[in-house]
Design a protein around this motif. Sequence first.
Motif, PDB file in Angstrom:
ATOM      1  N   LEU A  11      67.213  20.951  46.082  1.00 38.06           N
ATOM      2  CA  LEU A  11      66.430  21.715  45.129  1.00 38.06           C
ATOM      3  C   LEU A  11      65.116  20.979  44.892  1.00 38.06           C
ATOM      4  CD1 LEU A  11      66.418  23.967  42.859  1.00 38.06           C
ATOM      5  CD2 LEU A  11      67.404  22.218  41.385  1.00 38.06           C
ATOM      6  N   GLU A  12      64.037  21.720  44.854  1.00 39.27           N
ATOM      7  CA  GLU A  12      62.747  21.142  44.492  1.00 39.27           C
ATOM      8  C   GLU A  12      62.391  21.618  43.089  1.00 39.27           C
ATOM      9  OE1 GLU A  12      58.023  21.398  45.680  1.00 39.27           O
ATOM     10  OE2 GLU A  12      59.502  21.734  47.273  1.00 39.27           O
ATOM     11  N   LEU A  13      62.176  20.648  42.207  1.00 41.80           N
ATOM     12  CA  LEU A  13      61.761  20.946  40.844  1.00 41.80           C
ATOM     13  C   LEU A  13      60.248  20.781  40.742  1.00 41.80           C
ATOM     14  CD1 LEU A  13      64.453  18.908  38.876  1.00 41.80           C
ATOM     15  CD2 LEU A  13      64.423  21.382  39.264  1.00 41.80           C
ATOM     16  N   GLY A  14      59.561  21.851  40.471  1.00 43.43           N
ATOM     17  CA  GLY A  14      58.120  21.788  40.285  1.00 43.43           C
ATOM     18  C   GLY A  14      57.777  21.325  38.881  1.00 43.43           C
ATOM     19  N   GLU A  15      57.044  20.241  38.805  1.00 36.94           N
ATOM     20  CA  GLU A  15      56.558  19.700  37.531  1.00 36.94           C
ATOM     21  C   GLU A  15      57.668  19.502  36.494  1.00 36.94           C
ATOM     22  OE1 GLU A  15      53.853  22.754  37.629  1.00 36.94           O
ATOM     23  OE2 GLU A  15      52.760  21.690  39.174  1.00 36.94           O
ATOM     24  N   PRO A  16      58.718  18.777  36.839  1.00 38.34           N
ATOM     25  CA  PRO A  16      59.811  18.582  35.878  1.00 38.34           C
ATOM     26  C   PRO A  16      59.395  17.812  34.626  1.00 38.34           C
ATOM     27  CG  PRO A  16      60.114  17.161  37.776  1.00 38.34           C
ATOM     28  CD  PRO A  16      58.978  18.090  38.097  1.00 38.34           C
ATOM     29  N   HIS A  17      58.311  17.079  34.698  1.00 39.57           N
ATOM     30  CA  HIS A  17      57.825  16.372  33.505  1.00 39.57           C
ATOM     31  C   HIS A  17      57.237  17.344  32.480  1.00 39.57           C
ATOM     32  CE1 HIS A  17      54.307  16.913  35.961  1.00 39.57           C
ATOM     33  NE2 HIS A  17      53.504  16.256  35.149  1.00 39.57           N
ATOM     34  N   ARG A  18      56.794  18.506  32.923  1.00 35.31           N
ATOM     35  CA  ARG A  18      56.260  19.523  32.016  1.00 35.31           C
ATOM     36  C   ARG A  18      57.315  20.534  31.584  1.00 35.31           C
ATOM     37  NH1 ARG A  18      51.363  20.879  35.830  1.00 35.31           N
ATOM     38  NH2 ARG A  18      50.168  18.965  35.643  1.00 35.31           N
ATOM     39  N   HIS A  19      58.386  20.606  32.333  1.00 38.30           N
ATOM     40  CA  HIS A  19      59.413  21.627  32.095  1.00 38.30           C
ATOM     41  C   HIS A  19      60.798  20.982  32.072  1.00 38.30           C
ATOM     42  CE1 HIS A  19      56.112  24.331  33.066  1.00 38.30           C
ATOM     43  NE2 HIS A  19      55.968  23.696  34.209  1.00 38.30           N
ATOM     44  N   ALA A  20      60.924  19.889  31.369  1.00 38.63           N
ATOM     45  CA  ALA A  20      62.149  19.073  31.404  1.00 38.63           C
ATOM     46  C   ALA A  20      63.385  19.865  30.995  1.00 38.63           C
ATOM     47  CB  ALA A  20      61.982  17.838  30.525  1.00 38.63           C
ATOM     48  N   SER A  21      63.305  20.608  29.928  1.00 41.55           N
ATOM     49  CA  SER A  21      64.477  21.336  29.438  1.00 41.55           C
ATOM     50  C   SER A  21      64.920  22.406  30.434  1.00 41.55           C
ATOM     51  CB  SER A  21      64.161  21.958  28.084  1.00 41.55           C
ATOM     52  OG  SER A  21      65.261  22.688  27.616  1.00 41.55           O
ATOM     53  N   ALA A  22      63.986  23.188  30.918  1.00 44.50           N
ATOM     54  CA  ALA A  22      64.315  24.239  31.885  1.00 44.50           C
ATOM     55  C   ALA A  22      64.871  23.635  33.172  1.00 44.50           C
ATOM     56  CB  ALA A  22      63.085  25.091  32.181  1.00 44.50           C
ATOM     57  N   CYS A  23      64.281  22.538  33.632  1.00 43.82           N
ATOM     58  CA  CYS A  23      64.760  21.893  34.857  1.00 43.82           C
ATOM     59  C   CYS A  23      66.155  21.310  34.660  1.00 43.82           C
ATOM     60  CB  CYS A  23      63.785  20.799  35.296  1.00 43.82           C
ATOM     61  SG  CYS A  23      62.235  21.455  35.971  1.00 43.82           S
ATOM     62  N   ALA A  24      66.404  20.716  33.507  1.00 39.24           N
ATOM     63  CA  ALA A  24      67.737  20.180  33.216  1.00 39.24           C
ATOM     64  C   ALA A  24      68.770  21.306  33.206  1.00 39.24           C
ATOM     65  CB  ALA A  24      67.725  19.427  31.895  1.00 39.24           C
ATOM     66  N   ASN A  25      68.401  22.453  32.672  1.00 37.99           N
ATOM     67  CA  ASN A  25      69.316  23.607  32.684  1.00 37.99           C
ATOM     68  C   ASN A  25      69.639  24.046  34.104  1.00 37.99           C
ATOM     69  OD1 ASN A  25      69.521  23.751  29.902  1.00 37.99           O
ATOM     70  ND2 ASN A  25      67.882  25.256  29.699  1.00 37.99           N
ATOM     71  N   VAL A  26      68.647  24.074  34.962  1.00 32.27           N
ATOM     72  CA  VAL A  26      68.876  24.442  36.362  1.00 32.27           C
ATOM     73  C   VAL A  26      69.824  23.431  37.013  1.00 32.27           C
ATOM     74  CG1 VAL A  26      67.787  24.648  38.631  1.00 32.27           C
ATOM     75  CG2 VAL A  26      66.711  25.700  36.636  1.00 32.27           C
ATOM     76  N   LEU A  27      69.595  22.162  36.778  1.00 30.26           N
ATOM     77  CA  LEU A  27      70.447  21.138  37.380  1.00 30.26           C
ATOM     78  C   LEU A  27      71.896  21.235  36.893  1.00 30.26           C
ATOM     79  CD1 LEU A  27      68.036  18.079  37.347  1.00 30.26           C
ATOM     80  CD2 LEU A  27      68.754  19.440  39.320  1.00 30.26           C
ATOM     81  N   ARG A  28      72.086  21.625  35.656  1.00 34.36           N
ATOM     82  CA  ARG A  28      73.446  21.801  35.120  1.00 34.36           C
ATOM     83  C   ARG A  28      74.152  23.023  35.708  1.00 34.36           C
ATOM     84  NH1 ARG A  28      71.053  19.759  30.416  1.00 34.36           N
ATOM     85  NH2 ARG A  28      70.508  21.821  29.625  1.00 34.36           N
ATOM     86  N   SER A  29      73.394  23.930  36.301  1.00 32.37           N
ATOM     87  CA  SER A  29      73.970  25.176  36.803  1.00 32.37           C
ATOM     88  C   SER A  29      74.677  25.034  38.147  1.00 32.37           C
ATOM     89  CB  SER A  29      72.893  26.255  36.919  1.00 32.37           C
ATOM     90  OG  SER A  29      72.035  25.975  38.014  1.00 32.37           O
ATOM     91  N   GLY A  30      74.494  23.913  38.809  1.00 24.84           N
ATOM     92  CA  GLY A  30      75.109  23.740  40.124  1.00 24.84           C
ATOM     93  C   GLY A  30      75.202  22.283  40.493  1.00 24.84           C
ATOM     94  N   GLN A  31      75.664  22.067  41.694  1.00 30.40           N
ATOM     95  CA  GLN A  31      75.760  20.703  42.201  1.00 30.40           C
ATOM     96  C   GLN A  31      74.806  20.576  43.379  1.00 30.40           C
ATOM     97  OE1 GLN A  31      79.744  19.596  43.119  1.00 30.40           O
ATOM     98  NE2 GLN A  31      79.234  17.456  43.360  1.00 30.40           N
ATOM     99  N   PHE A  32      73.870  19.654  43.260  1.00 24.95           N
ATOM    100  CA  PHE A  32      72.834  19.502  44.271  1.00 24.95           C
ATOM    101  C   PHE A  32      72.902  18.095  44.857  1.00 24.95           C
ATOM    102  CE2 PHE A  32      71.421  22.540  41.083  1.00 24.95           C
ATOM    103  CZ  PHE A  32      71.200  23.656  41.876  1.00 24.95           C
ATOM    104  N   ASP A  33      72.890  18.026  46.181  1.00 31.04           N
ATOM    105  CA  ASP A  33      72.967  16.730  46.855  1.00 31.04           C
ATOM    106  C   ASP A  33      71.635  15.997  46.840  1.00 31.04           C
ATOM    107  OD1 ASP A  33      75.729  16.937  47.797  1.00 31.04           O
ATOM    108  OD2 ASP A  33      74.950  18.571  49.046  1.00 31.04           O
ATOM    109  N   ARG A  34      70.556  16.743  46.834  1.00 31.13           N
ATOM    110  CA  ARG A  34      69.241  16.125  46.862  1.00 31.13           C
ATOM    111  C   ARG A  34      68.316  16.912  45.968  1.00 31.13           C
ATOM    112  NH1 ARG A  34      68.366  14.070  52.124  1.00 31.13           N
ATOM    113  NH2 ARG A  34      69.849  12.598  51.289  1.00 31.13           N
ATOM    114  N   VAL A  35      67.627  16.206  45.062  1.00 33.06           N
ATOM    115  CA  VAL A  35      66.684  16.853  44.152  1.00 33.06           C
ATOM    116  C   VAL A  35      65.309  16.232  44.359  1.00 33.06           C
ATOM    117  CG1 VAL A  35      66.117  17.354  41.748  1.00 33.06           C
ATOM    118  CG2 VAL A  35      68.515  17.309  42.471  1.00 33.06           C
TER     119      VAL A  35
END
Length: 191
Positions: A11-35
Motif C-alpha cells: 500500500l502506498e500512503l500519500g502524505e501520511p503526515h498530513r492525513h495521519a488519522s485517515a491513513c491509520a484507519n486504512v492500515l487497520r482495515s487490512g494486513q499489508f506486507d509493505r507500506v
Amino acid sequence: MGNRSLEVSGLELGEPHRHASACANVLRSGQFDRVLGSLHTLPDRGGFAEPWGIYPHADAHEVVRDYLAGVSTLVAESDLFEVLAHIDYPVRSWPTERAGPFDPAAFEGEFRDALRATAQSGRALEVNTRLPLQGIILTWWHEEGGDAITFGSDAHTPSFVGHGFAEAAHMAEAHGFQPGRHLYDLWGRVN
C-alpha cells in the motif's frame, strides 16, 4: 516455517503526515506486507498542488527544493510507513522547455538531506524504475547510510507492472545492494 506465497500485499500512503488519522484507519482495515509513504503535493496558493501544477507560476528549482524539504518533513512526522516512494517525483514533470534539462547535481545537498533523514529513520528507499535518476540517487543513498531498497515500477496500467526491474536490479547491485534471501525481501546494503 512452511512455504510463503510469493504474493505480497502493499500500500502506498500519500502524505501520511498530513492525513495521519485517515491513513491509520486504512492500515487497520487490512494486513499489508509493505507500506510505502509518498509526497505528491506541496503548499500552493492557500491549498496544495502537485509539482506540475506549480511549475507554471513558480521557479522550478524552488519547487524541487521545497519538495525535498517536504520529504524530510514527511519522514520526521509519520511513522506509518517503512519505505519512501519516488523521492524524485517532481522530476517527472520538470519543465525542460522553461528551465532547461534537469540536473540532479544542482540539488545534491537537498537530495542528500532527504536521503539522510530517511536512512536515519531506518526506512528503505524505493528504486522507482520510471525515471533514470536512480543511479545517482543510489550513490547518494549508499553514501548517506541507506541500508535497504525495494523496487517499484509505479505502473498505472497492468502492462507496465515490473517494467525495468532487471535493469534496476543490475544498477542496484552495482551500487552496493544485494537481494535478500526471498524474492519478497528488501534488498540490503553490502558493506
